[in-house]
Write a protein that holds these residues in place. Structure first.
Motif, PDB file in Angstrom:
ATOM      1  N   MET A   1       0.767  13.799  -7.850  1.00 52.25           N
ATOM      2  CA  MET A   1      -0.293  13.712  -8.621  1.00 52.25           C
ATOM      3  C   MET A   1      -0.658  15.215  -8.783  1.00 52.25           C
ATOM      4  O   MET A   1      -0.891  15.940  -7.567  1.00 52.25           O
ATOM      5  CB  MET A   1      -1.283  13.006  -8.381  1.00 52.25           C
ATOM      6  N   ASN A   2      -1.244  15.616  -9.725  1.00 51.21           N
ATOM      7  CA  ASN A   2      -1.727  17.179  -9.870  1.00 51.21           C
ATOM      8  C   ASN A   2      -3.349  16.950 -10.121  1.00 51.21           C
ATOM      9  O   ASN A   2      -3.809  15.753 -10.099  1.00 51.21           O
ATOM     10  CB  ASN A   2      -1.315  17.830 -11.126  1.00 51.21           C
ATOM     11  N   CYS A   3      -3.964  18.064 -10.300  1.00 54.25           N
ATOM     12  CA  CYS A   3      -5.500  17.903 -10.215  1.00 54.25           C
ATOM     13  C   CYS A   3      -6.060  17.329 -11.398  1.00 54.25           C
ATOM     14  O   CYS A   3      -7.112  16.687 -11.218  1.00 54.25           O
ATOM     15  CB  CYS A   3      -6.262  19.387  -9.937  1.00 54.25           C
TER      16      CYS A   3
ATOM     17  N   ALA B   1      -1.396   1.392  -5.942  1.00 54.88           N
ATOM     18  CA  ALA B   1      -0.459   2.493  -6.175  1.00 54.88           C
ATOM     19  C   ALA B   1      -1.359   3.659  -6.547  1.00 54.88           C
ATOM     20  O   ALA B   1      -1.073   4.941  -5.952  1.00 54.88           O
ATOM     21  CB  ALA B   1       0.591   2.310  -7.383  1.00 54.88           C
ATOM     22  N   HIS B   2      -2.303   3.673  -7.676  1.00 58.37           N
ATOM     23  CA  HIS B   2      -2.778   4.835  -7.931  1.00 58.37           C
ATOM     24  C   HIS B   2      -4.084   5.244  -6.860  1.00 58.37           C
ATOM     25  O   HIS B   2      -4.158   6.283  -6.701  1.00 58.37           O
ATOM     26  CB  HIS B   2      -3.700   4.653  -9.202  1.00 58.37           C
ATOM     27  N   THR B   3      -4.468   4.120  -6.294  1.00 61.84           N
ATOM     28  CA  THR B   3      -5.467   4.481  -5.280  1.00 61.84           C
ATOM     29  C   THR B   3      -4.685   5.295  -3.940  1.00 61.84           C
ATOM     30  O   THR B   3      -5.328   6.339  -3.685  1.00 61.84           O
ATOM     31  CB  THR B   3      -6.028   3.114  -4.657  1.00 61.84           C
ATOM     32  N   LEU B   4      -3.643   4.925  -3.682  1.00 66.91           N
ATOM     33  CA  LEU B   4      -2.890   5.484  -2.699  1.00 66.91           C
ATOM     34  C   LEU B   4      -2.485   7.112  -3.186  1.00 66.91           C
ATOM     35  O   LEU B   4      -2.576   8.081  -2.333  1.00 66.91           O
ATOM     36  CB  LEU B   4      -1.445   5.108  -2.137  1.00 66.91           C
ATOM     37  N   GLU B   5      -2.038   7.186  -4.457  1.00 69.60           N
ATOM     38  CA  GLU B   5      -1.868   8.593  -4.975  1.00 69.60           C
ATOM     39  C   GLU B   5      -2.963   9.547  -4.916  1.00 69.60           C
ATOM     40  O   GLU B   5      -2.947  10.736  -4.548  1.00 69.60           O
ATOM     41  CB  GLU B   5      -1.295   8.486  -6.436  1.00 69.60           C
ATOM     42  N   VAL B   6      -4.269   8.939  -5.345  1.00 69.67           N
ATOM     43  CA  VAL B   6      -5.591   9.836  -5.343  1.00 69.67           C
ATOM     44  C   VAL B   6      -5.726  10.182  -3.890  1.00 69.67           C
ATOM     45  O   VAL B   6      -6.026  11.374  -3.462  1.00 69.67           O
ATOM     46  CB  VAL B   6      -6.650   8.959  -5.718  1.00 69.67           C
ATOM     47  N   GLU B   7      -5.632   9.283  -2.817  1.00 70.40           N
ATOM     48  CA  GLU B   7      -5.868   9.473  -1.400  1.00 70.40           C
ATOM     49  C   GLU B   7      -4.978  10.554  -1.014  1.00 70.40           C
ATOM     50  O   GLU B   7      -5.478  11.479  -0.194  1.00 70.40           O
ATOM     51  CB  GLU B   7      -5.925   8.317  -0.442  1.00 70.40           C
ATOM     52  N   ARG B   8      -3.614  10.377  -1.355  1.00 73.47           N
ATOM     53  CA  ARG B   8      -2.936  11.472  -0.804  1.00 73.47           C
ATOM     54  C   ARG B   8      -3.008  12.913  -1.491  1.00 73.47           C
ATOM     55  O   ARG B   8      -3.423  13.981  -0.786  1.00 73.47           O
ATOM     56  CB  ARG B   8      -1.493  11.259  -1.187  1.00 73.47           C
ATOM     57  N   HIS B   9      -3.559  12.801  -2.445  1.00 71.17           N
ATOM     58  CA  HIS B   9      -3.915  14.283  -3.364  1.00 71.17           C
ATOM     59  C   HIS B   9      -5.214  14.798  -2.680  1.00 71.17           C
ATOM     60  O   HIS B   9      -5.231  15.935  -2.283  1.00 71.17           O
ATOM     61  CB  HIS B   9      -4.056  13.841  -4.807  1.00 71.17           C
TER      62      HIS B   9
ATOM     63  N   LEU C   1      -1.044 -23.268  -2.287  1.00 79.32           N
ATOM     64  CA  LEU C   1      -0.826 -21.980  -2.244  1.00 79.32           C
ATOM     65  C   LEU C   1      -0.376 -21.442  -3.569  1.00 79.32           C
ATOM     66  O   LEU C   1       0.754 -22.211  -4.181  1.00 79.32           O
ATOM     67  CB  LEU C   1       0.351 -21.887  -1.195  1.00 79.32           C
ATOM     68  N   VAL C   2      -0.704 -20.501  -4.403  1.00 80.21           N
ATOM     69  CA  VAL C   2      -0.306 -19.919  -5.362  1.00 80.21           C
ATOM     70  C   VAL C   2       0.581 -18.803  -5.534  1.00 80.21           C
ATOM     71  O   VAL C   2       1.476 -18.767  -6.162  1.00 80.21           O
ATOM     72  CB  VAL C   2      -1.484 -19.288  -6.344  1.00 80.21           C
ATOM     73  N   GLY C   3       0.455 -17.877  -4.512  1.00 79.49           N
ATOM     74  CA  GLY C   3       1.161 -16.623  -4.349  1.00 79.49           C
ATOM     75  C   GLY C   3       0.391 -15.716  -3.530  1.00 79.49           C
ATOM     76  O   GLY C   3      -0.905 -15.846  -2.856  1.00 79.49           O
ATOM     77  N   GLY C   4       0.882 -14.370  -3.616  1.00 76.45           N
ATOM     78  CA  GLY C   4       0.477 -13.229  -2.920  1.00 76.45           C
ATOM     79  C   GLY C   4       0.215 -12.084  -3.758  1.00 76.45           C
ATOM     80  O   GLY C   4       1.236 -12.051  -4.676  1.00 76.45           O
ATOM     81  N   ARG C   5      -0.492 -10.997  -3.419  1.00 75.98           N
ATOM     82  CA  ARG C   5      -0.231  -9.705  -4.351  1.00 75.98           C
ATOM     83  C   ARG C   5      -0.650  -8.502  -3.086  1.00 75.98           C
ATOM     84  O   ARG C   5      -1.345  -8.963  -1.971  1.00 75.98           O
ATOM     85  CB  ARG C   5      -1.192  -9.617  -5.144  1.00 75.98           C
ATOM     86  N   LEU C   6      -0.452  -7.452  -3.419  1.00 74.61           N
ATOM     87  CA  LEU C   6      -0.971  -6.316  -2.582  1.00 74.61           C
ATOM     88  C   LEU C   6      -2.448  -6.003  -3.281  1.00 74.61           C
ATOM     89  O   LEU C   6      -2.720  -6.146  -4.404  1.00 74.61           O
ATOM     90  CB  LEU C   6      -0.111  -5.015  -2.963  1.00 74.61           C
ATOM     91  N   ASP C   7      -3.258  -5.626  -2.457  1.00 71.96           N
ATOM     92  CA  ASP C   7      -4.331  -5.091  -2.933  1.00 71.96           C
ATOM     93  C   ASP C   7      -5.105  -4.045  -1.797  1.00 71.96           C
ATOM     94  O   ASP C   7      -4.132  -3.352  -0.920  1.00 71.96           O
ATOM     95  CB  ASP C   7      -5.595  -6.307  -2.605  1.00 71.96           C
ATOM     96  N   TYR C   8      -6.279  -3.655  -1.920  1.00 66.52           N
ATOM     97  CA  TYR C   8      -6.704  -2.253  -1.193  1.00 66.52           C
ATOM     98  C   TYR C   8      -8.128  -2.652  -0.748  1.00 66.52           C
ATOM     99  O   TYR C   8      -8.984  -3.071  -1.439  1.00 66.52           O
ATOM    100  CB  TYR C   8      -6.594  -1.234  -2.318  1.00 66.52           C
ATOM    101  N   LEU C   9      -8.331  -2.529   0.429  1.00 63.08           N
ATOM    102  CA  LEU C   9      -9.558  -2.856   0.977  1.00 63.08           C
ATOM    103  C   LEU C   9      -9.740  -1.983   2.355  1.00 63.08           C
ATOM    104  O   LEU C   9      -8.748  -1.529   2.991  1.00 63.08           O
ATOM    105  CB  LEU C   9      -9.806  -4.265   1.626  1.00 63.08           C
ATOM    106  N   ASP C  10     -10.798  -1.543   2.677  1.00 64.65           N
ATOM    107  CA  ASP C  10     -11.124  -0.716   3.934  1.00 64.65           C
ATOM    108  C   ASP C  10     -10.120   0.562   3.887  1.00 64.65           C
ATOM    109  O   ASP C  10      -9.650   0.509   5.235  1.00 64.65           O
ATOM    110  CB  ASP C  10     -11.000  -1.586   5.193  1.00 64.65           C
ATOM    111  N   ASN C  11     -10.226   1.034   2.898  1.00 64.46           N
ATOM    112  CA  ASN C  11      -9.154   2.330   2.671  1.00 64.46           C
ATOM    113  C   ASN C  11      -7.720   2.066   3.261  1.00 64.46           C
ATOM    114  O   ASN C  11      -7.000   3.092   3.927  1.00 64.46           O
ATOM    115  CB  ASN C  11      -9.731   3.481   3.794  1.00 64.46           C
TER     116      ASN C  11
END
Length: 258
Positions: A1-3, A21-29, A177-187
């Motif tokens: 990811m660029n500036c 995915a985008h959250t992790l990219e921003v954090e790495r940048h 039970l319906v299913g699961g997903r990846l999410d983002y919490l607590d950084n």
């Protein structure tokens, strides 16, 4: 990811509106770019400053009563008289005065009666749980893997998380039970396990904790209830528009399952 890409996503990142995915990219940048990190810190400082109580003015009770009395008096004025009064030379000044008074009054009323999602500025995880639940309902992204079988869902998280979430079949108790997903919490990336009870969605988030256990606590916001507890060194959050007693039972089942 660029500036350029990072700057475009900063505001959505601050508001927890990005996918994992985008959250992790921003954090790495931000870890490698001092310029973007400085911009992020400035935006965050401005956001925090705008939440300061000093920026709000609560209308005095006397002013509120005065404006309300004026409005009641005006509502009793005959329509023809009101129409005629608009022809007077002082109409603009009077209209401005009423508009200012109403703005002050409404500011005070909003300050005292608005409903705020859980936590506000002081409880970030609670706020994130609320936001992520609402986003999963509105963005048509409830699950990444759809299955009612824990043995199908659990392996799906392998390689996507640095821990293995426990997933229970609570269908005998009515929570299917319906299913699961990846999410983002607590950084960090976390597991979100989705259940359904009598047509109501329950989002169940869990990720590693330092504590071995903690009792269930219940809070509420905007028609939703949240349950938080810790068990087996996992931080657990459940949120739904279920009745409080039904969400409490869900949390108890998760905690006591063996």
């Amino acid at each position: 990811m660029n500036c350029t890409e990072a700057q475009r996503l900063l505001h959505a990142y601050i508001d927890n509106e990005l996918d994992v995915a985008h959250t992790l990219e921003v954090e790495r940048h931000l870890e490698t770019c001092a310029v973007c990190l400085e911009n992020y810190q400035e935006y965050q400082a401005l956001r925090d400053a705008m939440r300061d109580d000093a920026l709000y003015f609560t209308a005095p009770a006397k002013l509120q009563k005065s404006v309300q009395a004026a409005l009641r008096e005006r509502s009793r004025t005959p329509l023809l008289a009101r129409a005629t009064s608009w022809r007077g030379p002082g109409v603009a000044a009077a209209a401005c005065l009423i508009a200012v008074a109403l703005a002050v009054l409404l500011t005070g009323l909003w300050r005292t009666t608005s409903t705020v999602p859980p936590g506000g500025a002081g409880a970030g995880i609670q706020q994130q749980v609320f936001n992520n639940h609402m986003r999963s309902l509105m963005a048509d992204h409830l699950v990444d893997i759809r299955s009612s079988n824990p043995d199908v869902i659990k392996p799906w998280f392998k390689g996507k998380l640095d821990y293995s979430p426990y997933i229970y079949n609570l269908a005998p108790a009515g929570y299917s039970l319906v299913g699961g997903r990846l999410d983002y919490l607590d950084n960090r990336a976390v597991a979100a396990i989705v259940y359904k009870y009598q047509g109501h969605i329950v989002n169940f988030f869990l990720w590693p904790s330092q504590q071995n256990s903690a009792p269930i606590t219940i809070s509420s916001a905007q028609g939703y209830h949240l349950a938080n507890w810790e068990e087996e060194k996992m931080n657990c959050w459940a949120i739904s528009d279920l009745k409080q007693s039904e969400l409490q039972r869900f949390a108890t089942l998760q905690r006591d399952w063996s």
